[in-house]
Design an enzyme around this catalytic site. Structure first.
Site, mmCIF file in Angstrom:
data_model
loop_
_atom_site.group_PDB
_atom_site.id
_atom_site.type_symbol
_atom_site.label_atom_id
_atom_site.label_comp_id
_atom_site.label_asym_id
_atom_site.label_seq_id
_atom_site.Cartn_x
_atom_site.Cartn_y
_atom_site.Cartn_z
ATOM 1 C CD GLU A 226 -2.940 1.199 2.299
ATOM 2 O OE1 GLU A 226 -3.258 0.126 2.823
ATOM 3 O OE2 GLU A 226 -3.465 2.283 2.606
ATOM 4 N NE ARG A 304 -9.572 -0.146 8.807
ATOM 5 C CZ ARG A 304 -10.835 -0.204 8.384
ATOM 6 N NH1 ARG A 304 -11.718 -0.944 9.022
ATOM 7 N NH2 ARG A 304 -11.222 0.472 7.327
ATOM 8 C CD GLU A 706 -8.426 -4.819 5.190
ATOM 9 O OE1 GLU A 706 -9.385 -4.108 4.809
ATOM 10 O OE2 GLU A 706 -7.477 -4.370 5.826
HETATM 11 N N1 MTE Z 1 -6.058 -11.633 -1.455
HETATM 12 C C1 MTE Z 1 -4.976 -12.015 -2.180
HETATM 13 N N2 MTE Z 1 -5.036 -13.162 -2.860
HETATM 14 N N3 MTE Z 1 -3.850 -11.256 -2.216
HETATM 15 C C2 MTE Z 1 -3.740 -10.085 -1.512
HETATM 16 O O1 MTE Z 1 -2.704 -9.415 -1.568
HETATM 17 N N4 MTE Z 1 -4.846 -8.516 0.033
HETATM 18 C C3 MTE Z 1 -5.859 -8.372 1.081
HETATM 19 C C4 MTE Z 1 -7.223 -8.831 0.567
HETATM 20 N N5 MTE Z 1 -7.126 -10.111 -0.071
HETATM 21 C C5 MTE Z 1 -4.860 -9.665 -0.725
HETATM 22 C C6 MTE Z 1 -6.021 -10.480 -0.753
HETATM 23 C C7 MTE Z 1 -5.997 -7.020 1.584
HETATM 24 S S1 MTE Z 1 -4.905 -6.477 2.753
HETATM 25 C C8 MTE Z 1 -6.998 -6.191 1.186
HETATM 26 S S2 MTE Z 1 -7.183 -4.646 1.840
HETATM 27 C C9 MTE Z 1 -7.949 -6.583 0.159
HETATM 28 O O2 MTE Z 1 -7.676 -7.871 -0.376
HETATM 29 C C10 MTE Z 1 -7.895 -5.544 -0.953
HETATM 30 O O3 MTE Z 1 -8.674 -5.867 -2.034
HETATM 31 P P1 MTE Z 1 -10.263 -5.598 -2.069
HETATM 32 O O4 MTE Z 1 -10.472 -4.212 -1.579
HETATM 33 O O5 MTE Z 1 -10.573 -5.789 -3.486
HETATM 34 O O6 MTE Z 1 -10.877 -6.615 -1.165
HETATM 35 N N1 HPA Z 2 -7.704 0.724 5.598
HETATM 36 C C1 HPA Z 2 -6.720 0.320 4.802
HETATM 37 N N2 HPA Z 2 -5.848 1.117 4.254
HETATM 38 C C2 HPA Z 2 -5.945 2.412 4.541
HETATM 39 C C3 HPA Z 2 -6.941 2.901 5.378
HETATM 40 C C4 HPA Z 2 -7.874 2.005 5.937
HETATM 41 O O1 HPA Z 2 -8.794 2.357 6.686
HETATM 42 N N3 HPA Z 2 -6.762 4.215 5.482
HETATM 43 C C5 HPA Z 2 -5.673 4.501 4.730
HETATM 44 N N4 HPA Z 2 -5.182 3.420 4.164
HETATM 45 MO MO1 MOS Z 3 -5.222 -3.979 3.031
HETATM 46 S S1 MOS Z 3 -4.130 -3.973 4.782
HETATM 47 O O1 MOS Z 3 -6.128 -2.531 3.500
HETATM 48 O O2 MOS Z 3 -4.057 -3.440 1.943
#
Ligand code: MTE
Ligand code: HPA
Ligand code: MOS
Length: 750
Positions: A226, A304, A706
């Site tokens: 990120e 958070r 998550e």
């Molecule tokens: N799933 C896979 N296969 N690989 C990843 O890196 N990242 C996770 C989750 N699932 C991840 C994953 C994290 S930290 C987040 S915030 C969300 O996917 C982000 O994607 P989304 O917002 O589309 O769920």
């Molecule tokens: N979640 C995940 N990533 C972020 C957030 C949050 O709430 N705020 C800024 N980056």
């Molecule tokens: Mo997920 S820790 O919000 O990239």
């Protein structure tokens, strides 16, 4: 629908940064980083390293034309160290050579003298010394001080949860190439293409429009990309700006493990008060977050933690405080759950300790205190469409937990060496970036004149299958088969000013933008179709690649309408913007409505501990999860399984270890254990809770990335229950991960 990348992945055809065909003359970079955790740089000798054949240039802060600053939330992090170093692994210089091997060889020839200063590695020590990233934050509801005096039971305790290595399969990396007029194109393995673009522009001293960032996909990010994909891209870009040659930089695993931050370790102290009826009346907690040497995303992660400090429970009096403690470790960063898991571990520990001291089952206290409709969270949001009790009772009945518990009692009575334990783990996770202004996204859709469609969004595909979901939204809204739709790479010139792919909100935010764009296009095409069919606009529908009028299929095809629209000079492209409605948060009061909605669920975890060896197996995890109305149950269950196992790893096996000099000891997969097929649960059952879904979720399909990680916390307490079965003298400890070594000590402590 299957993940659109699955065939490419299994055949090894999917492209990652390292797979891009390199241009002639491409150079390779490697970082020279600090060997000491804290000190003043007295002298660095680059001369021998520089004179090695094949070394083109060694870059330091002196070569930066803009600002030597990469801090996102707080400007407290130089790209390359100037006078001081603050952690082992802190970048000092960037060696660019004709091959990676030469760059590495050169790195070994650099000598450095550092005047060492005291090293802080723990949050507690940082707090004692007054070493903080920023001011502490506190959330308050009711009045804890007065309510504790009215409680029948008041229990205090402390907890520790360790960090966690992201271990994305694809390490950090980028490929930067010079374009004309000083423009630079960077392919980066980042969750935040806009952050990369913005920071590169700042460090190079150029405007953002000169920097194009393209992301094909990531081999996993999990939060680790990120913010922390940025520095490597910036380094490569500085070199491109100077040398006008393409520069590739892919970190090897050792460099990545040493130089990048991880999940934040937390040391916390709690005080919980309960009434005679076991209602939690008051809860106080102080979280010490080990932020590392710079802010990175720590303040947002700390926030958070406060949002999730009461997990799935209603507590009328709450005071939570978090300190982001500055230590001499690599800056810790986002990791799936973003501080939420650390918060939830503490309340679960508090309830476990209270149950132990009162002499009741933990489950009883959990169940009695689950959130109800219209309960207030400590941050002022009123809980609505609450599904936590539904998921809890559904888990109990669907998995027949009474029978499971009875079987465990029988097993434990019959077995001396093996003991089983069971736990319930409810989760309530808020969806939206907690920073309200980040909750927006855009989509750009082109319908090509042959009827095929290209979709661009700000979403980054990192294995979570967001591209598949975007494709589903487009094909469903346009009424055409998925084979007609292509997901483009994520590129800052097509979709600008994006928030990172994070907070589980990517499919919602970008999906809503895709939906809006497709609806606008359909509206225009409906006008065209209505003229062709000589019927009213409002009886027309687009589905199955055909045009329907009054629910009857006509002979008019999608392609024909597109062709006619082109002929009539109707715009076949659309750019749409979506910003989450209803959310707001006032930081001066620490109150508001930060989340679009919450995701709920309950996991039952069963483990068996080998009480001779201290080893354990996770027999089963049985989950009832609130998907809303899942738009792709295969993908969503995959997210639950992956997150669960990652959460179990954090709670049980994965032990980050730094020595007192701030050196990472768990610096390879021989010393850092991640879950494998043997340590993963033997069975995982995931039942979708029947709910109406939520309007703020794309197609009412709730965010899933998550929240399920926190089911893994259940493993800690299931193991703890098994240890208690074996050793009645065991004093509850909340010191995660609960490694076999700690289990063994617990089994035999007196
Ligand atoms: N799933 C896979 N296969 N690989 C990843 O890196 N990242 C996770 C989750 N699932 C991840 C994953 C994290 S930290 C987040 S915030 C969300 O996917 C982000 O994607 P989304 O917002 O589309 O769920
Ligand atoms: N979640 C995940 N990533 C972020 C957030 C949050 O709430 N705020 C800024 N980056
Ligand atoms: Mo997920 S820790 O919000 O990239």
């Amino acid at each position: 629908m299957k993940n659109i990348d699955s065939f490419g992945h299994v055949r090894g055809e999917s492209l990652f940064v390292d797979d891009i065909t390199t241009l002639q003359g491409t150079l390779y970079g490697v970082t020279f980083d600090s060997p000491k955790a804290h000190g003043t740089i007295k002298n660095i000798d680059y001369s021998t390293a520089e004179s090695l054949e094949g070394v083109v240039k060694i870059f330091t802060y002196k070569d930066i034309l803009g600002e030597n600053q990469i801090g996102g939330i707080i400007p407290d992090e130089p790209l390359w160290a100037e006078g001081e170093v603050h952690f082992i692994g802190q970048p000092i210089a960037f060696i660019v050579a004709t091959s990676e091997a030469i760059a590495k060889k050169s790195r070994a020839l650099i000598t450095i003298e550092i005047d060492e200063k005291p090293v802080i590695t723990t949050a507690k020590e940082a707090k004692e010394k007054g070493s903080f990233i920023n001011a502490p934050r506190s959330f308050k509801l009711g009045n804890t001080t007065t309510s504790f005096s009215n409680c029948k039971y008041v229990i205090e305790g402390e907890t520790f949860s360790n960090g966690q290595e992201h271990l994305y399969l694809e390490t950090q990396g980028c490929y930067a190439i010079p374009m004309e007029n000083g423009n630079i194109k960077i392919t980066s393995s980042t969750q935040g293409p806009t952050s990369v673009q913005k920071t590169v522009a700042k460090v190079l001293g150029v405007s953002m429009h000169k920097i194009e960032v393209d992301v094909i996909r990531l081999g996993g990010g999990f939060g680790g990309k990120e913010d922390q994909a940025t520095p490597w891209a910036v380094m490569a870009a500085v070199a491109v700006q100077n040398l006008k040659k393409p520069v590739k930089y892919i970190l090897n695993r050792h460099d990545d493990l040493r130089m990048t931050g991880k999940r934040h370790p937390y040391e916390s102290t709690f005080k919980i008060g309960l009434s005679k009826e076991l209602k939690i009346q008051a809860f106080e907690v102080e979280f010490l977050q080990n932020s590392g040497a710079a802010a990175d995303l720590s303040p947002a992660i700390a926030e958070r933690t406060l949002f999730h400090a009461t997990n799935s429970y209603f507590i009328p009096n709450v005071t939570t405080t978090v300190h982001s403690c500055k230590t001499n470790l690599p800056p810790n960063t986002a990791f799936r759950g973003f501080g939420g898991p650390q918060g939830m571990f503490v309340i679960e520990a508090a309830i476990a300790k209270a149950a132990e001291e009162i002499g009741v089952n933990k489950k009883k206290i959990q169940e009695l205190n689950l959130l109800s409709e219209n309960d207030e969270f400590s941050y002022g949001q009123i809980a609505t469409q609450v599904e936590i009790k539904n998921s809890w009772t559904s888990a109990k009945s669907n998995f027949n937990s009474a029978k499971l518990e009875e079987e465990i009692v029988n097993f434990n009575n019959k077995n001396a060496q093996y003991k089983k334990g069971l736990s319930f783990m409810p989760i309530t996770f808020g969806i939206s970036f907690t920073n309200t202004p980040m909750n927006h996204a855009r989509a750009l859709i082109h319908i090509y004149q042959d009827g095929s469609v290209g979709v661009s969004t700000g979403a980054v595909e990192m294995g979570q299958s967001v591209n598949t979901k975007m494709l589903q939204v487009a094909s469903e809204t346009l009424g055409i088969s998925t084979s007609k739709v292509k997901l483009e790479t994520t590129n800052t010139t097509r979709v600008a000013n994006t928030s990172p792919t994070a907070a589980s909100a990517t499919a919602d935010l970008n999906g809503k933008a895709v939906l809006k764009a497709c609806n606008s296009l359909i509206d225009r095409l409906t006008t065209v179709a209505s003229a062709l069919l000589a019927v009213d606009k409002d009886v027309i529908e687009f589905k199955n690649n055909m045009i329907y009028a009054n629910q009857q299929q006509t002979s008019l095809t999608w392609e024909k309408v597109v062709e006619q629209a082109m002929f009539e000079r109707v715009a076949l492209s659309e750019n749409a913007h979506y910003a989450t409605p209803i959310i707001h948060f006032d930081k001066s009061k620490e109150k508001g409505h930060p989340f679009a909605y919450h995701v709920y669920g309950t996991a039952i975890t069963i483990v068996t501990v080998d009480c001779l060896r201290g080893t354990y197996e996770i027999d089963a995890v049985k989950i009832v999860h609130d998907f809303g109305k899942s738009m792709n149950i295969g993908i969503d269950v995959g997210q639950v399984e992956g997150a669960l196992v990652q959460g179990i790893g954090w709670m049980t096996l994965e032990e980050i270890s730094y020595n007192e000099q701030g050196q990472l000891l768990s610096n390879a997969l021989s010393t850092y254990k991640v879950p494998d097929v043997f340590s993963a649960p033997k069975t995982i059952e995931v039942l979708p809770l029947k709910t109406l879904g939520n309007e703020q979720a794309i197609f009412k399909s709730k965010a899933v990335g998550e929240p399920p990680l926190m089911y893994g916390i259940g493993a800690y307490f299931a193991i703890q229950n098994a240890v208690k079965e074996f050793n009645p003298n065991y004093q509850l400890k909340f010191d995660a991960p609960f490694t076999p070594e700690k289990v063994l000590m617990g089994l035999y402590e007196e």
